[in-house]
Design a protein around this motif. Structure first.
Motif, PDB file in Angstrom:
ATOM      1  N   GLU A   1       0.828  -1.209   0.000  1.00 37.18           N
ATOM      2  CA  GLU A   1       0.000   0.000   0.000  1.00 37.18           C
ATOM      3  C   GLU A   1       0.863   1.260   0.000  1.00 37.18           C
ATOM      4  OE1 GLU A   1      -3.610   0.613   2.291  1.00 37.18           O
ATOM      5  OE2 GLU A   1      -3.559  -1.499   2.875  1.00 37.18           O
ATOM      6  N   ALA A   2       0.343   2.302  -0.613  1.00 36.00           N
ATOM      7  CA  ALA A   2       0.986   3.620  -0.557  1.00 36.00           C
ATOM      8  C   ALA A   2      -0.097   4.688  -0.604  1.00 36.00           C
ATOM      9  CB  ALA A   2       1.965   3.802  -1.714  1.00 36.00           C
ATOM     10  N   SER A   3       0.235   5.848  -0.067  1.00 36.02           N
ATOM     11  CA  SER A   3      -0.682   6.995  -0.082  1.00 36.02           C
ATOM     12  C   SER A   3      -0.089   8.058  -1.017  1.00 36.02           C
ATOM     13  CB  SER A   3      -0.822   7.595   1.318  1.00 36.02           C
ATOM     14  OG  SER A   3      -1.292   6.621   2.230  1.00 36.02           O
ATOM     15  N   PHE A   4      -0.917   8.519  -1.934  1.00 33.31           N
ATOM     16  CA  PHE A   4      -0.439   9.505  -2.906  1.00 33.31           C
ATOM     17  C   PHE A   4      -1.345  10.731  -2.831  1.00 33.31           C
ATOM     18  CE2 PHE A   4      -0.253  11.367  -7.180  1.00 33.31           C
ATOM     19  CZ  PHE A   4       1.121  11.508  -7.321  1.00 33.31           C
ATOM     20  N   PHE A   5      -0.718  11.908  -2.764  1.00 33.89           N
ATOM     21  CA  PHE A   5      -1.464  13.163  -2.599  1.00 33.89           C
ATOM     22  C   PHE A   5      -1.222  14.068  -3.797  1.00 33.89           C
ATOM     23  CE2 PHE A   5      -0.842  11.343   1.505  1.00 33.89           C
ATOM     24  CZ  PHE A   5      -2.053  11.531   2.133  1.00 33.89           C
ATOM     25  N   CYS A   6      -2.286  14.689  -4.249  1.00 35.25           N
ATOM     26  CA  CYS A   6      -2.202  15.548  -5.423  1.00 35.25           C
ATOM     27  C   CYS A   6      -3.249  16.649  -5.306  1.00 35.25           C
ATOM     28  CB  CYS A   6      -2.462  14.698  -6.666  1.00 35.25           C
ATOM     29  SG  CYS A   6      -2.430  15.638  -8.187  1.00 35.25           S
TER      30      CYS A   6
ATOM     31  N   THR B   1     -11.923  20.420  -6.975  1.00 36.16           N
ATOM     32  CA  THR B   1     -10.881  21.299  -6.448  1.00 36.16           C
ATOM     33  C   THR B   1     -10.589  20.873  -5.011  1.00 36.16           C
ATOM     34  OG1 THR B   1     -12.389  22.966  -5.540  1.00 36.16           O
ATOM     35  CG2 THR B   1     -11.744  23.234  -7.831  1.00 36.16           C
ATOM     36  N   GLY B   2      -9.312  20.848  -4.690  1.00 31.71           N
ATOM     37  CA  GLY B   2      -8.909  20.404  -3.360  1.00 31.71           C
ATOM     38  C   GLY B   2      -7.761  19.430  -3.468  1.00 31.71           C
ATOM     39  N   VAL B   3      -7.753  18.442  -2.576  1.00 30.16           N
ATOM     40  CA  VAL B   3      -6.672  17.452  -2.587  1.00 30.16           C
ATOM     41  C   VAL B   3      -7.244  16.068  -2.834  1.00 30.16           C
ATOM     42  CG1 VAL B   3      -6.688  17.141  -0.049  1.00 30.16           C
ATOM     43  CG2 VAL B   3      -4.625  16.581  -1.354  1.00 30.16           C
ATOM     44  N   PHE B   4      -6.645  15.370  -3.794  1.00 32.13           N
ATOM     45  CA  PHE B   4      -6.903  13.946  -3.959  1.00 32.13           C
ATOM     46  C   PHE B   4      -5.953  13.202  -3.033  1.00 32.13           C
ATOM     47  CE2 PHE B   4      -8.114  15.117  -8.409  1.00 32.13           C
ATOM     48  CZ  PHE B   4      -9.391  14.577  -8.404  1.00 32.13           C
ATOM     49  N   PHE B   5      -6.498  12.323  -2.221  1.00 32.44           N
ATOM     50  CA  PHE B   5      -5.681  11.417  -1.420  1.00 32.44           C
ATOM     51  C   PHE B   5      -6.025  10.029  -1.942  1.00 32.44           C
ATOM     52  CE2 PHE B   5      -5.796   9.469   3.178  1.00 32.44           C
ATOM     53  CZ  PHE B   5      -4.875   8.497   2.805  1.00 32.44           C
TER      54      PHE B   5
ATOM     55  N   GLU C   1      -8.959   3.316  -2.899  1.00 33.68           N
ATOM     56  CA  GLU C   1     -10.045   4.266  -2.603  1.00 33.68           C
ATOM     57  C   GLU C   1      -9.508   5.682  -2.730  1.00 33.68           C
ATOM     58  OE1 GLU C   1     -11.228   3.497   1.422  1.00 33.68           O
ATOM     59  OE2 GLU C   1      -9.430   4.405   2.273  1.00 33.68           O
ATOM     60  N   TYR C   2     -10.444   6.611  -2.888  1.00 32.73           N
ATOM     61  CA  TYR C   2     -10.116   8.035  -2.847  1.00 32.73           C
ATOM     62  C   TYR C   2     -10.600   8.631  -1.533  1.00 32.73           C
ATOM     63  CZ  TYR C   2      -8.565   9.256  -7.593  1.00 32.73           C
ATOM     64  OH  TYR C   2      -7.854   9.410  -8.750  1.00 32.73           O
ATOM     65  N   ASN C   3      -9.799   9.534  -0.985  1.00 29.94           N
ATOM     66  CA  ASN C   3     -10.278  10.458   0.033  1.00 29.94           C
ATOM     67  C   ASN C   3     -10.165  11.851  -0.559  1.00 29.94           C
ATOM     68  OD1 ASN C   3     -10.665   8.555   2.312  1.00 29.94           O
ATOM     69  ND2 ASN C   3      -8.488   8.228   2.014  1.00 29.94           N
ATOM     70  N   VAL C   4     -10.995  12.770  -0.087  1.00 30.18           N
ATOM     71  CA  VAL C   4     -11.059  14.104  -0.693  1.00 30.18           C
ATOM     72  C   VAL C   4     -10.514  15.168   0.265  1.00 30.18           C
ATOM     73  CG1 VAL C   4     -12.974  13.455  -2.188  1.00 30.18           C
ATOM     74  CG2 VAL C   4     -13.463  14.472   0.052  1.00 30.18           C
ATOM     75  N   ARG C   5      -9.647  14.704   1.161  1.00 29.06           N
ATOM     76  CA  ARG C   5      -8.992  15.608   2.128  1.00 29.06           C
ATOM     77  C   ARG C   5      -7.637  15.000   2.421  1.00 29.06           C
ATOM     78  NH1 ARG C   5      -8.476  11.133   5.374  1.00 29.06           N
ATOM     79  NH2 ARG C   5     -10.390   9.949   5.200  1.00 29.06           N
ATOM     80  N   PHE C   6      -6.805  15.747   3.124  1.00 32.54           N
ATOM     81  CA  PHE C   6      -5.497  15.219   3.472  1.00 32.54           C
ATOM     82  C   PHE C   6      -5.647  14.016   4.397  1.00 32.54           C
ATOM     83  CE2 PHE C   6      -4.012  19.524   2.283  1.00 32.54           C
ATOM     84  CZ  PHE C   6      -2.935  19.165   1.476  1.00 32.54           C
ATOM     85  N   GLY C   7      -4.698  13.092   4.301  1.00 34.20           N
ATOM     86  CA  GLY C   7      -4.730  11.887   5.124  1.00 34.20           C
ATOM     87  C   GLY C   7      -4.294  12.166   6.553  1.00 34.20           C
TER      88      GLY C   7
ATOM     89  N   LYS D   1      -8.654  21.638 -13.151  1.00 34.50           N
ATOM     90  CA  LYS D   1      -8.072  21.353 -14.469  1.00 34.50           C
ATOM     91  C   LYS D   1      -6.594  20.986 -14.380  1.00 34.50           C
ATOM     92  CE  LYS D   1      -7.691  26.372 -15.321  1.00 34.50           C
ATOM     93  NZ  LYS D   1      -8.103  26.799 -13.968  1.00 34.50           N
ATOM     94  N   THR D   2      -5.852  21.647 -13.487  1.00 35.81           N
ATOM     95  CA  THR D   2      -4.415  21.380 -13.327  1.00 35.81           C
ATOM     96  C   THR D   2      -4.195  20.475 -12.123  1.00 35.81           C
ATOM     97  OG1 THR D   2      -3.892  23.556 -14.217  1.00 35.81           O
ATOM     98  CG2 THR D   2      -2.157  22.489 -12.944  1.00 35.81           C
ATOM     99  N   ALA D   3      -3.197  19.594 -12.216  1.00 40.51           N
ATOM    100  CA  ALA D   3      -2.846  18.722 -11.096  1.00 40.51           C
ATOM    101  C   ALA D   3      -1.430  19.061 -10.629  1.00 40.51           C
ATOM    102  CB  ALA D   3      -2.909  17.265 -11.527  1.00 40.51           C
ATOM    103  N   LEU D   4      -1.234  19.087  -9.324  1.00 41.25           N
ATOM    104  CA  LEU D   4       0.101  19.287  -8.735  1.00 41.25           C
ATOM    105  C   LEU D   4       0.364  18.133  -7.777  1.00 41.25           C
ATOM    106  CD1 LEU D   4       2.670  20.999  -8.173  1.00 41.25           C
ATOM    107  CD2 LEU D   4       1.379  22.139  -6.359  1.00 41.25           C
ATOM    108  N   ALA D   5       1.270  17.235  -8.181  1.00 40.51           N
ATOM    109  CA  ALA D   5       1.600  16.083  -7.339  1.00 40.51           C
ATOM    110  C   ALA D   5       2.332  16.551  -6.087  1.00 40.51           C
ATOM    111  CB  ALA D   5       2.453  15.099  -8.121  1.00 40.51           C
ATOM    112  N   LEU D   6       1.937  16.016  -4.944  1.00 33.02           N
ATOM    113  CA  LEU D   6       2.633  16.280  -3.690  1.00 33.02           C
ATOM    114  C   LEU D   6       3.497  15.055  -3.369  1.00 33.02           C
ATOM    115  CD1 LEU D   6      -0.274  17.944  -1.665  1.00 33.02           C
ATOM    116  CD2 LEU D   6       1.479  19.055  -3.059  1.00 33.02           C
TER     117      LEU D   6
END
Length: 422
Positions: A191-196, A264-268, A282-288, A201-206
């Motif tokens: 497992e891994a957690s990825f934040f963006c 708009t916001g953060v994809f977790f 799964e997706y979360n729609v806020r920071f982990g 329209k634009t994505a910024l990978a964290l």
């Protein structure tokens, strides 16, 4: 800029700590906050379920920007109501927040846009779900469709466990969240957690992180909301990050926009790195939580600026820079968690803050002048190190300095990365 932060957990303490460092910040409020957040912000006793009260507060104080921490207010449409009242908000609309609010909704988006994820079926009654489980066999995953505070997922290694999980959901163990059940294939991998961040329209990978979901050492026992995390996650190689953006994040942003719910916001993104590559759990729609604690320790850039850019359609104008060191956090929880636990137990001592180390409060309060534990997950002992081994040693030194008789933690946070490094 005057900012209101919504939330009261360890994630919000980490966000408050980082927001407070911004040169653009003139005043930070937090509702309802916690004793740790009180070191960074002025606490406000707002009922965040009363959207009119939140809007009234924002008008009275001349708030420029609202950052919504937890998922429940987003799923309840707080961001929509604030935007309708003219405020800039970090967090998705109610419709876009369905990516977390309904696991079935997310699975349907994956199917529509060919996003790699486990095969699944949705059920509104127990018997068809059980028939499907018997047909598929174990291991298999049973999920309550709605929000269940991180507790609605059963990774069933036997048929009996899977059938019992279905019964739990439909018997009301997770309230309204279990009125529909998603049964999906068990994904084998790491497992891994990825934040963006996304502005629609634009994505910024964290940065990447790895959470430890199970309560016991060696990833044993029931799933929890997370018992520790570290960042970066070595399993997320540059190639995996590129594939995740191309195969999972970008089609989701496109799909949400096409369906009339621009995100708009953060994809977790909770990922499983399988033999085939990254697959979406799964997706979360806020920071982990507890991943935010390690991300904020590593973030070099001004958090306020990048969150504001995501909320105003200007994400293409900013970037995120990171410290190279590893950050690691250990969650101290109340004995009994994730089951029943005693509340209001006294915390006699916490270690002092030091360079590269921080204690984030997740479930604490002040009662009669004494710091007490009020939640299941209570403290996040977080440290930076040149290696994951060094960060782990520093974090556990913080743990050992805490005086709290009712607390416990895992003693192996970061073990996968340490095994990989050895």
């Amino acid at each position: 800029m005057k900012v209101l932060l919504i939330g009261s957990g360890g994630r919000e303490h980490a966000l408050a700590w980082k927001l407070a460092q911004s040169p653009r910040l003139t005043k930070l409020y937090a509702a309802p906050g916690n004793p740790g957040i009180a070191e960074e912000a002025e606490l406000v006793s707002l009922n965040v379920e009363d959207h009119a009260a939140v809007i009234s507060f924002c008008r009275d104080k001349g708030i420029d920007f609202v950052v919504v921490g937890p998922e429940a207010p987003l799923v309840a449409g707080l961001a929509d109501d604030l935007r309708a009242a003219g405020f800039v908000v970090f967090g998705p609309s109610r419709a876009a927040a369905q990516l977390e609010g309904s696991k079935g909704f997310t699975k349907d988006i994956c199917a529509r846009y060919n996003i790699p994820t486990g095969a699944y079926q949705r059920f509104t009654a127990a018997e068809p779900a059980k028939a499907y489980i018997r047909e598929q066999g174990a291991p298999i995953v049973v999920k309550a469709d709605g929000l269940a505070a991180g507790k609605g997922v059963t990774v069933a290694m036997t048929l009996d466990d899977a059938l019992a999980a279905v019964d739990d959901c439909f018997a009301g163990a997770f309230g309204a969240a279990g009125a529909e059940v998603v049964v999906e294939a068990y994904l084998d991998g790491e497992e891994a957690s990825f934040f963006c961040l996304s502005d629609g329209k634009t994505a910024l990978a964290l940065a990447t992180a790895q959470d430890h979901k199970r309560v016991g050492d060696g990833d044993t026992g029931p799933n929890t909301g997370g018992m520790g995390a570290y960042s970066p996650a070595p399993v997320m190689t540059p190639e995996m990050v590129e594939r995740t953006m191309k195969e999972i994040i970008e089609p989701t942003i496109r799909g949400m926009a096409e369906s009339g719910h621009p995100f708009t916001g953060v994809f977790f993104a909770g990922l499983m790195i399988t033999a085939k590559g990254p697959e979406l759990i799964e997706y979360n729609v806020r920071f982990g939580d507890p991943e935010t604690q390690v991300l904020m320790m590593r973030l070099k850039s001004d958090l306020l600026s990048i969150l504001y850019a995501a909320s105003t359609g200007t994400l293409n104008e900013v970037s995120a820079e990171w410290h190279d060191e590893t950050a690691l956090t250990v969650v101290m929880a109340s004995k009994g968690y994730p089951g029943a636990y005693e509340k209001a137990t006294p915390i006699a001592h916490l270690p002092e803050a030091q360079q590269g180390a921080k204690v984030f409060h997740a479930g604490t309060a002040i009662k009669d002048g004494q710091l007490v534990a009020t939640g299941g997950r209570v403290l996040n002992l977080t440290a930076m190190g040149k290696t994951v081994t060094e960060a782990q040693a520093k974090a556990y030194a913080l743990v050992d300095a805490v005086k709290w008789d009712n607390g416990f933690c895992r003693r192996d946070i970061g073990w996968r990365a340490i095994d990989r490094a050895d």
